[in-house]
Design a protein around this motif. Structure first.
Motif, PDB file in Angstrom:
ATOM      1  N   GLN A   1       0.375  -1.090  -0.396  1.00  0.00           N
ATOM      2  CA  GLN A   1       0.323  -0.074  -0.135  1.00  0.00           C
ATOM      3  C   GLN A   1       0.904   1.585   0.135  1.00  0.00           C
ATOM      4  O   GLN A   1       2.207   1.377   0.626  1.00  0.00           O
ATOM      5  CB  GLN A   1      -0.953   0.253   1.343  1.00  0.00           C
TER       6      GLN A   1
ATOM      7  N   LEU B   1       2.499   5.092   0.302  1.00  0.00           N
ATOM      8  CA  LEU B   1       2.437   6.058   1.929  1.00  0.00           C
ATOM      9  C   LEU B   1       0.803   6.897   2.169  1.00  0.00           C
ATOM     10  O   LEU B   1      -0.010   7.061   2.687  1.00  0.00           O
ATOM     11  CB  LEU B   1       3.110   6.221   2.563  1.00  0.00           C
ATOM     12  N   LEU B   2       1.273   7.417   0.820  1.00  0.00           N
ATOM     13  CA  LEU B   2       0.537   8.570   0.503  1.00  0.00           C
ATOM     14  C   LEU B   2      -0.506   8.578  -0.716  1.00  0.00           C
ATOM     15  O   LEU B   2       0.018   8.326  -2.058  1.00  0.00           O
ATOM     16  CB  LEU B   2       1.240  10.209   0.456  1.00  0.00           C
TER      17      LEU B   2
ATOM     18  N   ASN C   1       4.977   6.523  -2.803  1.00  0.00           N
ATOM     19  CA  ASN C   1       5.765   5.641  -1.163  1.00  0.00           C
ATOM     20  C   ASN C   1       6.378   5.192  -0.880  1.00  0.00           C
ATOM     21  O   ASN C   1       7.319   6.979  -0.314  1.00  0.00           O
ATOM     22  CB  ASN C   1       6.175   4.442  -2.832  1.00  0.00           C
ATOM     23  N   LYS C   2       6.646   4.654   0.039  1.00  0.00           N
ATOM     24  CA  LYS C   2       7.673   5.170   1.220  1.00  0.00           C
ATOM     25  C   LYS C   2       8.839   5.341   0.612  1.00  0.00           C
ATOM     26  O   LYS C   2       9.406   4.808  -0.657  1.00  0.00           O
ATOM     27  CB  LYS C   2       7.739   3.267   2.100  1.00  0.00           C
TER      28      LYS C   2
ATOM     29  N   ILE D   1      -3.422   8.452   4.335  1.00  0.00           N
ATOM     30  CA  ILE D   1      -1.848   8.483   4.492  1.00  0.00           C
ATOM     31  C   ILE D   1      -1.763   7.116   5.290  1.00  0.00           C
ATOM     32  O   ILE D   1      -3.196   6.767   6.294  1.00  0.00           O
ATOM     33  CB  ILE D   1      -1.557   9.583   6.029  1.00  0.00           C
ATOM     34  N   ASN D   2      -1.104   6.046   4.713  1.00  0.00           N
ATOM     35  CA  ASN D   2      -1.393   4.823   5.092  1.00  0.00           C
ATOM     36  C   ASN D   2      -2.009   4.087   5.852  1.00  0.00           C
ATOM     37  O   ASN D   2      -3.029   3.451   5.981  1.00  0.00           O
ATOM     38  CB  ASN D   2      -0.764   4.445   6.956  1.00  0.00           C
TER      39      ASN D   2
ATOM     40  N   GLN E   1       0.596   9.945  11.335  1.00  0.00           N
ATOM     41  CA  GLN E   1       1.395  10.020  10.498  1.00  0.00           C
ATOM     42  C   GLN E   1       2.385  10.918   9.390  1.00  0.00           C
ATOM     43  O   GLN E   1       3.139  10.453   8.826  1.00  0.00           O
ATOM     44  CB  GLN E   1       0.980   9.679   9.122  1.00  0.00           C
TER      45      GLN E   1
ATOM     46  N   LYS F   1       6.610   9.508   9.513  1.00  0.00           N
ATOM     47  CA  LYS F   1       6.546   8.459   8.213  1.00  0.00           C
ATOM     48  C   LYS F   1       6.519   9.174   6.964  1.00  0.00           C
ATOM     49  O   LYS F   1       6.986   9.592   6.164  1.00  0.00           O
ATOM     50  CB  LYS F   1       5.511   7.583   8.342  1.00  0.00           C
ATOM     51  N   LEU F   2       5.472  10.840   7.313  1.00  0.00           N
ATOM     52  CA  LEU F   2       5.611  11.486   6.073  1.00  0.00           C
ATOM     53  C   LEU F   2       6.036  13.435   6.398  1.00  0.00           C
ATOM     54  O   LEU F   2       5.422  13.468   7.479  1.00  0.00           O
ATOM     55  CB  LEU F   2       4.571  11.337   5.205  1.00  0.00           C
TER      56      LEU F   2
ATOM     57  N   GLN G   1      11.919   7.988   6.144  1.00  0.00           N
ATOM     58  CA  GLN G   1      10.963   8.370   5.678  1.00  0.00           C
ATOM     59  C   GLN G   1      11.083   8.915   4.429  1.00  0.00           C
ATOM     60  O   GLN G   1      11.572   8.614   3.397  1.00  0.00           O
ATOM     61  CB  GLN G   1      10.913   9.544   6.706  1.00  0.00           C
ATOM     62  N   SER G   2       9.361   9.493   4.245  1.00  0.00           N
ATOM     63  CA  SER G   2       8.847  10.006   2.604  1.00  0.00           C
ATOM     64  C   SER G   2       8.814  12.265   2.972  1.00  0.00           C
ATOM     65  O   SER G   2       8.871  12.490   4.199  1.00  0.00           O
ATOM     66  CB  SER G   2       8.019   9.713   2.098  1.00  0.00           C
TER      67      SER G   2
END
Length: 233
Positions: free
Chosen positions: A4, A6-7, A30-31, A65-66, A80, A152-153, A183-184
């Motif tokens: 899946q 990330l965003l 993506n991640k 997000i996720n 997130q 994560k973002l 991280q993204s």
């Protein structure tokens, strides 16, 4: 969760009255990605970032997000992400350490305050009042606030404004390091050189419309100067 994204931004748009700020806009991230939204004033960059944060709502489309929707799971959604605004009014009577500690306490991440201030080069200024900081130092403190919970973002709105060339280079090194740690980063900029140096993908916007997407992961040319006139003329 499998593969899946990330965003996921799906056909979001934004208008104020009869003025369209962002035409239907989609993005999958993506991640461990860095994506730049690049364009001049009024391009829609900041509005897109604010829609992702939940500070403003799109009139069409969805953002996840996720897999989380802001409207349904606001607290988990907010956990997130970390957000660095372009324009921020500080409590100037606080010290650097007090300011970051306050935001870290909200995010239950006070153990990362010293480490984060060291990363942005402000640990030696920890006792200095915010009222005494330069524009560039304030930008670095805002970046620290976004980073401190290790989200994560990261959503960064014009993060290099006010930074001198040394700290622009350092900023680039910081976000590449964050990417390498999983991280993204989605950031807005009018600085094509910064977008060129760090991004996996650059999305050029003008008057709320995507005019070009460049994906370096597909081996596209990293020289973005040819887009300058189309974006800023």
């Amino acid at each position: 969760m499998g593969n899946q994204a990330l965003l996921e931004i799906d056909n979001v748009s934004k208008s104020y009255g009869s003025t369209r700020i962002v035409d239907p806009f989609s993005l999958t991230m993506n991640k461990s990605n860095i994506i730049a939204l690049c364009g001049g004033n009024g391009a829609g960059k900041s509005t897109i970032i604010k829609m992702v944060t939940g500070l403003t709502q799109p009139i069409t489309g969805t953002i996840r997000i996720n897999g989380l929707l802001w409207r349904k799971e606001r607290m988990n959604y907010a956990k997130q992400l970390g957000y660095m605004p372009d324009d921020f009014h500080f409590q100037e009577a606080l010290s650097v350490f007090e300011y970051l500690s306050f935001y870290a306490s909200l995010k239950k991440s006070t153990k990362y305050v010293k480490e984060t201030l060291e990363i942005v080069g402000l640990w030696d200024k920890k006792s200095q009042l915010i009222s005494k900081l330069s524009k560039g130092m304030r930008q670095r403190l805002l970046l620290a606030q976004a980073m401190v919970s290790k989200p994560k973002l990261l959503l960064l709105d014009e993060p290099t404004n006010g930074l001198d060339p040394h700290w622009i280079k350092t900023f680039q090194e910081i976000i590449i390091c964050l990417k390498n740690n999983g991280q993204s980063i989605l950031f807005s900029t009018h600085n094509i050189a910064v977008a060129e140096a760090v991004s996996d993908q650059v999305i050029f916007l003008r008057n709320g419309v995507i005019i070009e997407k460049v994906n370096f992961m597909n081996g596209e040319d990293r020289d973005l100067s040819k887009y300058y006139k189309a974006v800023f003329a």
